[in-house]
Design a protein around this motif. Structure first.
Motif, PDB file in Angstrom:
ATOM      1  N   PHE A   8      52.105  32.337  40.048  1.00  0.00           N
ATOM      2  CA  PHE A   8      52.181  32.896  41.395  1.00  0.00           C
ATOM      3  C   PHE A   8      51.136  33.986  41.627  1.00  0.00           C
ATOM      4  CE2 PHE A   8      56.797  31.551  41.143  1.00  0.00           C
ATOM      5  CZ  PHE A   8      56.615  30.454  41.958  1.00  0.00           C
ATOM      6  N   ALA A   9      50.704  34.654  40.587  1.00  0.00           N
ATOM      7  CA  ALA A   9      49.721  35.724  40.732  1.00  0.00           C
ATOM      8  C   ALA A   9      48.346  35.187  41.132  1.00  0.00           C
ATOM      9  CB  ALA A   9      49.621  36.518  39.441  1.00  0.00           C
ATOM     10  N   THR A  10      48.062  33.952  40.799  1.00  0.00           N
ATOM     11  CA  THR A  10      46.750  33.385  41.115  1.00  0.00           C
ATOM     12  C   THR A  10      46.715  32.709  42.487  1.00  0.00           C
ATOM     13  OG1 THR A  10      47.300  31.298  40.023  1.00  0.00           O
ATOM     14  CG2 THR A  10      46.268  33.017  38.670  1.00  0.00           C
ATOM     15  N   TRP A  11      47.855  32.489  43.083  1.00  0.00           N
ATOM     16  CA  TRP A  11      47.908  31.820  44.376  1.00  0.00           C
ATOM     17  C   TRP A  11      47.692  32.813  45.506  1.00  0.00           C
ATOM     18  CZ3 TRP A  11      52.787  28.187  44.204  1.00  0.00           C
ATOM     19  CH2 TRP A  11      52.596  27.217  43.229  1.00  0.00           C
ATOM     20  N   PRO A  12      47.294  32.320  46.685  1.00  0.00           N
ATOM     21  CA  PRO A  12      47.265  33.203  47.866  1.00  0.00           C
ATOM     22  C   PRO A  12      48.690  33.646  48.216  1.00  0.00           C
ATOM     23  CG  PRO A  12      46.185  31.089  48.324  1.00  0.00           C
ATOM     24  CD  PRO A  12      46.768  31.002  46.968  1.00  0.00           C
ATOM     25  N   THR A  13      48.796  34.765  48.881  1.00  0.00           N
ATOM     26  CA  THR A  13      50.108  35.336  49.188  1.00  0.00           C
ATOM     27  C   THR A  13      50.992  34.372  49.970  1.00  0.00           C
ATOM     28  OG1 THR A  13      49.110  37.516  49.210  1.00  0.00           O
ATOM     29  CG2 THR A  13      51.270  37.305  50.222  1.00  0.00           C
ATOM     30  N   TRP A  14      50.446  33.720  50.993  1.00  0.00           N
ATOM     31  CA  TRP A  14      51.251  32.810  51.809  1.00  0.00           C
ATOM     32  C   TRP A  14      51.775  31.637  50.985  1.00  0.00           C
ATOM     33  CZ3 TRP A  14      50.025  27.737  52.261  1.00  0.00           C
ATOM     34  CH2 TRP A  14      48.724  27.359  51.918  1.00  0.00           C
ATOM     35  N   ALA A  15      50.964  31.144  50.050  1.00  0.00           N
ATOM     36  CA  ALA A  15      51.390  30.019  49.222  1.00  0.00           C
ATOM     37  C   ALA A  15      52.477  30.447  48.237  1.00  0.00           C
ATOM     38  CB  ALA A  15      50.197  29.426  48.476  1.00  0.00           C
ATOM     39  N   ALA A  16      52.339  31.642  47.677  1.00  0.00           N
ATOM     40  CA  ALA A  16      53.351  32.144  46.743  1.00  0.00           C
ATOM     41  C   ALA A  16      54.683  32.362  47.454  1.00  0.00           C
ATOM     42  CB  ALA A  16      52.873  33.432  46.087  1.00  0.00           C
ATOM     43  N   ILE A  17      54.644  32.924  48.649  1.00  0.00           N
ATOM     44  CA  ILE A  17      55.876  33.151  49.414  1.00  0.00           C
ATOM     45  C   ILE A  17      56.528  31.822  49.786  1.00  0.00           C
ATOM     46  CG2 ILE A  17      56.785  34.008  51.610  1.00  0.00           C
ATOM     47  CD1 ILE A  17      54.733  36.306  51.353  1.00  0.00           C
ATOM     48  N   THR A  18      55.738  30.871  50.227  1.00  0.00           N
ATOM     49  CA  THR A  18      56.270  29.551  50.571  1.00  0.00           C
ATOM     50  C   THR A  18      56.903  28.883  49.357  1.00  0.00           C
ATOM     51  OG1 THR A  18      54.575  29.298  52.282  1.00  0.00           O
ATOM     52  CG2 THR A  18      55.688  27.295  51.534  1.00  0.00           C
ATOM     53  N   ALA A  19      56.236  28.953  48.219  1.00  0.00           N
ATOM     54  CA  ALA A  19      56.776  28.350  46.999  1.00  0.00           C
ATOM     55  C   ALA A  19      58.064  29.042  46.566  1.00  0.00           C
ATOM     56  CB  ALA A  19      55.739  28.420  45.880  1.00  0.00           C
TER      57      ALA A  19
END
Length: 95
Positions: free
Chosen positions: A49-60
Motif C-alpha cells: 500500500f505504501a507504493t500505491w497512489p493514495t486514491w488506489a490505497a484507499i479504494t483497496a
C-alpha cells in the motif's frame, strides 16, 4: 460470522432463546476475530500500500477491509437477533 451463525442455528433448532449477552457476545467475539485477522493481513501487506497512489490505497482498503467487515457484522447481528426472536404463537402456546 461463523461462530455466531453456527451457535445461533443450533439454539434456534433446539428452541433455546439466549439472553442479550449470550446472543450479542458471539457477535463481539466474531468482531474481535475479524479485527485480528484483518490487522494481520494489513500488517503483511502494508509495504504494498505504501507504493500505491493514495486514491488506489484507499479504494483497496475499502474493498478489502471495510465492505467485508460490514457484511460479516451485519450477518452476525441478524443471526443474533434471530436467535433471540420469540414468536407470538410460541408465547400463546406456553401457559
Amino acid at each position: 460470522m461463523i461462530l455466531s451463525r453456527t451457535i445461533a442455528r443450533r439454539r434456534i433448532a433446539a428452541g433455546v432463546r439466549p439472553g442479550w449477552v449470550g446472543a450479542w457476545g458471539l457477535v463481539a467475539i466474531d468482531t474481535l476475530i475479524l479485527f485480528a485477522l484483518m490487522a494481520t493481513v494489513f500488517w503483511l501487506s502494508r509495504g504494498v500500500f505504501a507504493t500505491w497512489p493514495t486514491w488506489a490505497a484507499i479504494t483497496a482498503l475499502v474493498l478489502v477491509f471495510f465492505i467485508p467487515l460490514q457484511g460479516v457484522l451485519i450477518i452476525s447481528s441478524l443471526w443474533a437477533a434471530r436467535s433471540r426472536w420469540t414468536d407470538e404463537s410460541d408465547a400463546k402456546a406456553e401457559p
